[in-house]
Design a protein around this motif. Structure first.
Motif, PDB file in Angstrom:
ATOM      1  N   UNK A   1       4.804   3.996   7.921  1.00 27.58           N
ATOM      2  CA  UNK A   1       4.580   2.552   7.987  1.00 27.58           C
ATOM      3  C   UNK A   1       3.389   2.094   7.154  1.00 27.58           C
ATOM      4  N   UNK A   2       2.837   2.974   6.288  1.00 29.26           N
ATOM      5  CA  UNK A   2       1.653   2.591   5.533  1.00 29.26           C
ATOM      6  C   UNK A   2       1.963   2.519   4.038  1.00 29.26           C
ATOM      7  N   UNK A   3       1.435   1.460   3.428  1.00 29.76           N
ATOM      8  CA  UNK A   3       1.627   1.204   2.004  1.00 29.76           C
ATOM      9  C   UNK A   3       0.265   1.171   1.314  1.00 29.76           C
ATOM     10  N   UNK A   4       0.198   1.756   0.162  1.00 31.91           N
ATOM     11  CA  UNK A   4      -1.015   1.678  -0.661  1.00 31.91           C
ATOM     12  C   UNK A   4      -0.734   0.715  -1.801  1.00 31.91           C
ATOM     13  N   UNK A   5      -1.462  -0.384  -1.840  1.00 32.91           N
ATOM     14  CA  UNK A   5      -1.252  -1.387  -2.874  1.00 32.91           C
ATOM     15  C   UNK A   5      -2.162  -1.078  -4.060  1.00 32.91           C
ATOM     16  N   UNK A   6      -1.619  -0.401  -5.025  1.00 31.39           N
ATOM     17  CA  UNK A   6      -2.405   0.029  -6.177  1.00 31.39           C
ATOM     18  C   UNK A   6      -2.873  -1.168  -7.002  1.00 31.39           C
ATOM     19  N   UNK A   7      -2.177  -2.274  -6.867  1.00 33.86           N
ATOM     20  CA  UNK A   7      -2.549  -3.456  -7.649  1.00 33.86           C
ATOM     21  C   UNK A   7      -3.927  -3.988  -7.279  1.00 33.86           C
TER      22      UNK A   7
ATOM     23  N   UNK B   1       6.996   5.880  -7.120  1.00 35.10           N
ATOM     24  CA  UNK B   1       5.583   6.117  -6.842  1.00 35.10           C
ATOM     25  C   UNK B   1       5.384   6.541  -5.395  1.00 35.10           C
ATOM     26  N   UNK B   2       4.550   7.548  -5.190  1.00 46.11           N
ATOM     27  CA  UNK B   2       4.178   7.991  -3.854  1.00 46.11           C
ATOM     28  C   UNK B   2       2.669   8.189  -3.819  1.00 46.11           C
ATOM     29  N   UNK B   3       2.066   7.820  -2.711  1.00 46.92           N
ATOM     30  CA  UNK B   3       0.621   7.972  -2.552  1.00 46.92           C
ATOM     31  C   UNK B   3       0.325   9.093  -1.573  1.00 46.92           C
TER      32      UNK B   3
END
Length: 855
Positions: A208-214, A361-363
């Motif tokens: 449920x976690x997203x890394x917003x690279x922007x 993309x994967x973090x």
């Protein structure tokens, strides 16, 4: 902390980016498109060897800066250009550059460092931080330590900075307060607008976690063309990136297989995927696991990367199916550090059809707890999906480091290994080979295929560890020649600083006095000079009333130093073989380093191949010379007490005596090979332009197969009568190894052989010789033959040449007693000749086996 391979290649791919004319780098002086390309410490800037215009940095420094301008005291041969590296801006206190930029636009920020000596500034005392607006790019950064650890002369760091809202970018240099007398410096700064190529990525292990690279600034860590070759910045999709071969990062021996798109397949970007995401060259090559389902189900296709712990990384996978056309034909799982990033990945399912690029993309967060500083990427067939083929595929891979919550991107300085801390000087070439320096390198970079790899080798094989001017070795990085010009001497003329060398050499060979050497060379008369090399001049001399010798005298400004001097003595004094040059003795008085050898009347092999007034050698004689050199190398690898790796095999290091007997020479770079419990020796990359094993360069892992690769280049040099690198030729022909391999694979090798040999080599002999050279140049050392196998095949090529010339083969074919194709020895097979080191009985045994009728 860092592996040598990671440090070397993560910096290599960044450094090459800067050597090509950049599409985005407009007129920096006028600030066109808000691009700035600054030569720091230069009053007027200038144009580098690749045609890129650099301007002075003085107009971009804020008024409160406390800086000096300086010029490097030494130009390393591996520098691609004097601009921007030979000038530097040195900061004794906090100082800032300020750039007006377009608001809300991401920026490439590239920083260039050449840790040379500048006036009274010692690069080993330089520790500093670099801050771009609120982001810390570097902290306690030591360019000298990194150069030492990576065996690299110059360093480049590349960052993608978060869009600037204010329309202004500040880059601040802060000397460290933790080190007394520390200072900051920089040679070049680039600030270039770029499109936003980043998006949100799922954090592996947290559904449920997203890394917003922007919303992050990033540092580029790795950019790989998986299954393909190096792609220079000029061939990128407008973003001036460089893509590198992935093979150095593959784990274990499971390399899988590589392939490329067929000529009739057109790769088309789908809607939503911009062409600048990755160039077509990335999507047109791939690596898969291979065709065997049972094997594929029992291993992972794995890459391992050394990274900084306690950072989040975004791993971008580039996919393009080049073979299959249906869903569920090839389905696989993707893992990052043993965690599942993607189950049941199906490229056709994502793309819709063959030849359509997609990227994912994967973090992942790398902490101290798992592997410390390693990031593992693995692919495995999805057995549960029961696909038609149990396989996996990957076309490209990028790894980006994201800033932490405090805005920090800085990692720690690497810790050089013991091997990297060895004080060894790099082999330097003679003036006649000066065309191979930086400017030529830039030309070759633009070549095709493997020529680019050769250039990469050329640029980085010249890194050196040199002594300080006072003769003491620096703790971190040494940038002056090892030769100690200030060696003290007594009234008797004997050195007071060389007693250790004398003790080491005692009993190994004869110790000449300087007076004997001067008498034997008529006080080093220039008329006695018979050669010039990296160590210095070679004189023809006379000792003991009439014995001719070759006397090699060190040049005080030579980059080869006491280590090579000592290695040559220790190696050659213990080795005696018909095909090795014999060392008679040495002299080390009055600051001199002199070696005395048997005199080789016919000089070097190269002197008889091209650019010479000597009559051309006939093919049989060339073959015999190659066989003699192979015997010498085979003895080094197998006949001595320990495996000895020469590390600088080339035609100028193969000498010929009065009877045309070949002898291998110059052991200054030689290394004792791996023990039974080792597979390789980890050491600095050293060798010669055009001859260096690309696998050794990539991994810094030396084996005897590195000599085999170099010898393969020698074989083609002997056959074609041209140098290993010739920048005056068309791009595809610059590298002899690449050009000859291409001709060999296309069956047209006879078209490029020495014109003096045209029509004088029978086809079967040429075929065997070409196959032998081709096998020597295989990409992976494990696939190359041993020197014993090379020796067998060269002997067989000579037998073919002689037998066919006498009509023996045809006669025996008619009698059905000799079938050439059945008798041909496969170079991959083990050969009893690999145990044979004696020249006389080896030749006879071979003759009896291969030609029962004798000669």
């Amino acid at each position: 902390m860092y592996s040598n391979t990671h440090i070397l290649f993560s910096l290599i791919f960044l450094s090459f980016t800067l050597n090509i004319v950049r599409v985005l780098g407009k007129d920096s002086e006028s600030g066109g498109s808000n691009s700035y390309i600054l030569s720091c410490g230069s009053s007027s800037g200038g144009t580098d060897d690749d045609g890129l215009k650099w301007v002075s940095d003085s107009n971009f420094l804020t008024s409160n800066n406390n800086s000096l301008i300086a010029t490097a005291q030494y130009q390393d041969p591996s520098l691609p250009s004097r601009i921007p590296y030979m000038s530097a801006r040195i900061f004794s206190s906090e100082s800032t550059y300020k750039f007006p930029v377009s608001p809300k636009k991401r920026l490439w920020v590239r920083l260039h460092f050449y840790p040379s000596s500048y006036s009274n500034f010692d690069p080993t005392n330089s520790y500093f931080s670099v801050i771009a607006n609120e982001f810390t790019l570097l902290n306690n950064f030591s360019a000298s330590i990194i150069a030492k650890a990576t065996t690299q002369a110059y360093i480049v760091r590349e960052f993608s900075i978060l869009p600037v809202q204010s329309g202004s970018l500040s880059i601040t240099f802060k000397p460290s307060t933790q080190h007394s007398g520390s200072f900051a410096f920089v040679n070049g700064v680039e600030v270039i607008p770029m499109p936003d190529i980043f998006k949100a990525a799922h954090l592996v292990g947290f559904s449920d976690q997203i890394v917003d690279v922007r919303n992050s600034s990033v540092q580029t860590m790795f950019r790989l063309n998986v299954g393909g070759q190096h792609i220079p910045a000029s061939n990128d999709s407008g973003l001036t990136r460089t893509w590198y071969d992935d093979s150095p990062y593959l784990f274990g021996a499971a390399f899988g297989v590589t392939y490329e798109a067929s000529k009739n397949l057109t790769i088309q970007y789908p809607p939503g995927v911009q062409e600048y995401i990755a160039p077509l060259n990335v999507y047109s090559t791939a690596r898969s696991m291979g065709p065997t389902p049972k094997i594929n189900q029992n291993y992972n296709l794995t890459w391992v990367f050394q990274v900084d712990a306690n950072f989040t990384y975004v791993v971008r996978f580039h996919f393009c199916e080049l073979q299959l056309t249906k869903i569920n034909q090839r389905v696989f799982d993707i893992f990052l550090n043993n965690q599942t990033a993607q189950k049941s990945a199906d490229v056709i399912g994502w793309a819709g059809s063959r030849g359509v690029p997609v990227y994912k993309d994967f973090a992942t967060y790398v902490s101290d707890g798992y592997g410390g500083d390693e990031l593992w990427v693995a692919l495995h067939p999805s057995v549960s999906m029961k696909p038609e083929y149990y396989d996996a595929i990957l076309n490209g891979l990028e790894i980006f480091k994201l800033n932490d919550t405090s805005g920090n991107l800085a990692g720690l300085n690497p810790t050089p290994s013991d091997m990297l801390l060895e004080a060894e000087a790099v082999n330097k070439f003679s003036p006649s080979e000066s065309y191979r320096r930086g400017r030529v390198i830039g030309s070759v970079v633009l070549g095709v295929g493997g020529a680019s790899i050769i250039v990469a080798i050329c640029i980085f094989l010249y890194q050196n560890n040199k002594g300080n001017a006072d003769g003491k070795e620096s703790r971190l990085g040494n940038w002056l020649p090892l030769y100690n010009s200030s060696t003290n001497t007594t009234k008797s003329g004997k050195s007071t600083t060389s007693s250790q060398l004398s003790n080491l050499a005692a009993g190994l060979c004869r110790h000449f006095s300087l007076e004997e050497i001067k008498n034997g060379t008529n006080n080093f008369d220039e008329s006695q000079v018979i050669g010039v090399g990296g160590f210095g001049k070679v004189f023809k001399g006379i000792i003991d009333g009439g014995t001719k010798v070759a006397i090699k005298r060190s040049n005080p400004s030579s980059e080869q130093g006491v280590n090579e001097f000592q290695t040559e003595i220790e190696m050659l004094s213990k080795l005696r073989h018909k095909h090795l040059v014999s060392l008679i003795g040495f002299c080390e008085e009055g600051g001199e380093m002199i070696l005395v050898y048997d005199y080789m009347d016919k000089g070097t092999l190269r002197e008889h191949l091209y650019k010479t007034d000597e009559p051309p050698l006939p093919w049989k004689q060339r073959l015999e010379i190659c066989i003699g050199a192979a015997r010498g190398l085979h003895y080094l690898h197998t006949g001595a007490r320990y495996t000895i790796i020469h590390r600088d095999v080339k035609t100028t290091n193969i000498l010929l005596d009065e009877n045309w007997v070949a002898k291998v020479s110059d052991f200054g770079l030689s290394k004792t090979g791996p023990t039974l419990n080792q597979t390789h020796v980890s050491t600095l990359v050293k060798g010669s332009f055009g001859y260096l094993d690309p696998e050794y360069f990539r991994r810094q892992q030396l084996t005897e197969k590195s000599d085999v690769y170099s010898f393969g280049v020698v074989l083609f040099e002997v056959l074609c009568g041209r140098p290993p690198l010739n920048p005056s030729l068309p791009k595809e022909q610059i590298s002899l190894a690449d050009w000859a391999l291409d001709c060999q694979k296309n069956g047209i090798l006879e078209e490029i052989i020495d014109p003096h040999l045209k029509g004088k080599i029978n086809s079967e002999c040429l075929k065997k010789f070409g196959e032998t050279a081709e096998k020597c140049l295989l990409d992976h050392g494990l696939d190359r033959p041993s020197m014993g196998d090379v020796l067998w095949n060269l002997e067989f090529a000579l037998q073919l040449h002689e037998a066919l010339g006498a009509g023996v083969i045809e006669e025996e074919k008619e009698n059905n007693t000799y079938a050439m194709h059945n008798a041909t020895i496969s170079i991959e097979e083990e050969s009893i000749a690999s145990e044979e080191t004696d020249d006389s009985n080896g030749r006879e045994a071979f003759s009896q086996i291969m030609n029962p009728r004798g000669r």
